[in-house]
Scaffold this motif. Structure first.
Motif, PDB file in Angstrom:
ATOM      1  N   ASN A  45      -3.172 -16.360  -3.883  1.00  0.00           N
ATOM      2  CA  ASN A  45      -3.940 -15.783  -4.982  1.00  0.00           C
ATOM      3  C   ASN A  45      -3.628 -14.296  -5.079  1.00  0.00           C
ATOM      4  OD1 ASN A  45      -5.053 -18.287  -5.316  1.00  0.00           O
ATOM      5  ND2 ASN A  45      -7.096 -17.737  -4.593  1.00  0.00           N
ATOM      6  N   GLU A  46      -3.312 -13.850  -6.280  1.00  0.00           N
ATOM      7  CA  GLU A  46      -2.987 -12.443  -6.496  1.00  0.00           C
ATOM      8  C   GLU A  46      -4.103 -11.784  -7.304  1.00  0.00           C
ATOM      9  OE1 GLU A  46       0.732  -9.661  -7.924  1.00  0.00           O
ATOM     10  OE2 GLU A  46       0.321 -11.474  -9.081  1.00  0.00           O
ATOM     11  N   ILE A  47      -4.696 -10.734  -6.732  1.00  0.00           N
ATOM     12  CA  ILE A  47      -5.702  -9.940  -7.437  1.00  0.00           C
ATOM     13  C   ILE A  47      -4.973  -8.819  -8.170  1.00  0.00           C
ATOM     14  CG2 ILE A  47      -7.815  -8.589  -7.215  1.00  0.00           C
ATOM     15  CD1 ILE A  47      -8.241  -9.896  -4.478  1.00  0.00           C
ATOM     16  N   GLY A  48      -5.067  -8.806  -9.486  1.00  0.00           N
ATOM     17  CA  GLY A  48      -4.342  -7.810 -10.267  1.00  0.00           C
ATOM     18  C   GLY A  48      -2.957  -8.316 -10.619  1.00  0.00           C
ATOM     19  N   TYR A  93      -3.774 -13.844   0.189  1.00  0.00           N
ATOM     20  CA  TYR A  93      -4.193 -13.040  -0.958  1.00  0.00           C
ATOM     21  C   TYR A  93      -3.307 -11.806  -1.070  1.00  0.00           C
ATOM     22  CZ  TYR A  93      -8.379 -15.127  -2.999  1.00  0.00           C
ATOM     23  OH  TYR A  93      -9.238 -15.939  -3.701  1.00  0.00           O
ATOM     24  N   LEU A  94      -2.975 -11.444  -2.299  1.00  0.00           N
ATOM     25  CA  LEU A  94      -2.206 -10.240  -2.587  1.00  0.00           C
ATOM     26  C   LEU A  94      -3.084  -9.270  -3.364  1.00  0.00           C
ATOM     27  CD1 LEU A  94       1.124 -11.886  -3.891  1.00  0.00           C
ATOM     28  CD2 LEU A  94       0.373 -11.552  -1.516  1.00  0.00           C
ATOM     29  N   GLY A  95      -3.004  -7.995  -3.004  1.00  0.00           N
ATOM     30  CA  GLY A  95      -3.753  -6.964  -3.719  1.00  0.00           C
ATOM     31  C   GLY A  95      -2.953  -5.682  -3.755  1.00  0.00           C
ATOM     32  N   PHE A  96      -1.947  -5.653  -4.604  1.00  0.00           N
ATOM     33  CA  PHE A  96      -1.046  -4.501  -4.661  1.00  0.00           C
ATOM     34  C   PHE A  96      -1.534  -3.500  -5.703  1.00  0.00           C
ATOM     35  CE2 PHE A  96       1.805  -7.998  -3.199  1.00  0.00           C
ATOM     36  CZ  PHE A  96       2.011  -7.503  -1.917  1.00  0.00           C
ATOM     37  N   GLU A  97      -1.909  -2.326  -5.222  1.00  0.00           N
ATOM     38  CA  GLU A  97      -2.353  -1.226  -6.086  1.00  0.00           C
ATOM     39  C   GLU A  97      -3.524  -1.650  -6.973  1.00  0.00           C
ATOM     40  OE1 GLU A  97       1.382   0.361  -7.881  1.00  0.00           O
ATOM     41  OE2 GLU A  97       2.209  -0.723  -6.162  1.00  0.00           O
ATOM     42  N   ALA A 123      -1.905  -9.251   1.954  1.00  0.00           N
ATOM     43  CA  ALA A 123      -0.904  -8.203   1.745  1.00  0.00           C
ATOM     44  C   ALA A 123      -1.430  -7.271   0.670  1.00  0.00           C
ATOM     45  CB  ALA A 123       0.436  -8.799   1.324  1.00  0.00           C
ATOM     46  N   MET A 124      -1.340  -5.965   0.921  1.00  0.00           N
ATOM     47  CA  MET A 124      -1.835  -5.002  -0.056  1.00  0.00           C
ATOM     48  C   MET A 124      -1.019  -3.720   0.009  1.00  0.00           C
ATOM     49  SD  MET A 124      -5.284  -3.316   1.642  1.00  0.00           S
ATOM     50  CE  MET A 124      -6.071  -4.801   2.223  1.00  0.00           C
ATOM     51  N   SER A 125      -1.138  -2.930  -1.045  1.00  0.00           N
ATOM     52  CA  SER A 125      -0.558  -1.591  -1.047  1.00  0.00           C
ATOM     53  C   SER A 125      -1.550  -0.638  -1.683  1.00  0.00           C
ATOM     54  CB  SER A 125       0.782  -1.553  -1.791  1.00  0.00           C
ATOM     55  OG  SER A 125       0.619  -1.903  -3.151  1.00  0.00           O
ATOM     56  N   PHE A 198       2.161   0.119   2.453  1.00  0.00           N
ATOM     57  CA  PHE A 198       2.117  -1.338   2.422  1.00  0.00           C
ATOM     58  C   PHE A 198       1.525  -1.871   3.724  1.00  0.00           C
ATOM     59  CE2 PHE A 198       5.073  -0.342  -0.872  1.00  0.00           C
ATOM     60  CZ  PHE A 198       4.934  -1.368  -1.797  1.00  0.00           C
ATOM     61  N   PHE A 199       0.681  -2.880   3.589  1.00  0.00           N
ATOM     62  CA  PHE A 199       0.032  -3.515   4.738  1.00  0.00           C
ATOM     63  C   PHE A 199       0.188  -5.033   4.644  1.00  0.00           C
ATOM     64  CE2 PHE A 199      -2.510   0.223   3.657  1.00  0.00           C
ATOM     65  CZ  PHE A 199      -2.700   0.868   4.878  1.00  0.00           C
ATOM     66  N   LEU A 200       0.330  -5.657   5.813  1.00  0.00           N
ATOM     67  CA  LEU A 200       0.203  -7.105   5.932  1.00  0.00           C
ATOM     68  C   LEU A 200      -0.747  -7.373   7.081  1.00  0.00           C
ATOM     69  CD1 LEU A 200       0.983 -10.009   5.185  1.00  0.00           C
ATOM     70  CD2 LEU A 200       2.897  -9.814   6.801  1.00  0.00           C
TER      71      LEU A 200
END
Length: 206
Positions: A45-48, A93-97, A123-125, A198-200
């Protein structure tokens, strides 16, 4: 949320982004494809959703991707405000910027909910409050991949829709990692690329 008070914009998704932004997409996909250990066919699931490049690429690679965004113009699978949403279960889950677009207290609430849903990978940035004057990246047969970054820290937030950024007040990578560890996650990857970090994070929930 009224149009005047919204914390997002849509104009940029209709334009060709610069090369730096395309490099950021590579780093996003690298975390998922080469470091997360999440197999094809897994639920991500990608947020944004942004331009849809990351989610579209992952779908083409065989992942089951669901996108979540507050902005209907970006055509996500689910239109929702992440500060008031019951997130569905997923393997990753992904939450990039995206998390800088809500107050830090609310970002922590989102992370807590994902931990309660036993999401095994996040994973996020996040952006740095930093102005770059020179960035060089090169490879040496003796030292491997190296970079030179010259700039200065900003003491304020330039982005209209950001509530916080790394380097402003007490917001730093140590704080993010501490908050995630308190939720039971371990840090698999943490690194800076120019003005983004970037984080995982991983949690096997044994």
């Amino acid at each position: 949320m009224s149009k005047e008070n919204k914390t997002y914009s849509s104009d940029w998704i209709h334009k060709l982004e610069g090369q730096y932004n395309w490099n950021l997409y590579w780093h996003q996909l690298d975390l998922v494809l080469n470091h997360s250990g999440i197999e094809k066919g897994s639920d991500i699931n990608e947020i944004g959703v942004g331009t849809g490049l990351t989610s579209g690429f992952l779908k083409n690679k065989g992942y089951r991707v669901t996108t979540i965004d507050i902005d209907p113009e970006k055509e996500p699978d689910i239109v929702a405000d992440m500060t008031n949403f019951d997130f569905p279960k997923a393997d990753m889950y992904l939450g990039f910027e995206v998390f800088e677009h809500i107050p830090f207290k609310e970002a922590k609430s989102v992370w807590k909910q994902l931990a309660q849903k036993k999401v095994s990978r996040i994973a996020m940035s996040l952006p740095y409050a930093y102005r770059t004057y020179l960035w060089l990246e090169f490879w040496s047969p003796f030292f491997g991949k190296k970079s030179i970054h010259i700039g200065r820290k900003r003491n304020h937030i330039n982005a209209e829709h950001h509530f916080w950024e790394l380097g402003i007040e007490s917001y730093n990578t140590e704080l993010i990692i501490r908050e995630m560890k308190n939720l039971g996650f371990s840090v698999s990857i943490s690194y800076r690329y120019r003005n983004h970090h970037f984080f995982l994070f991983s949690n096997e929930f044994k």
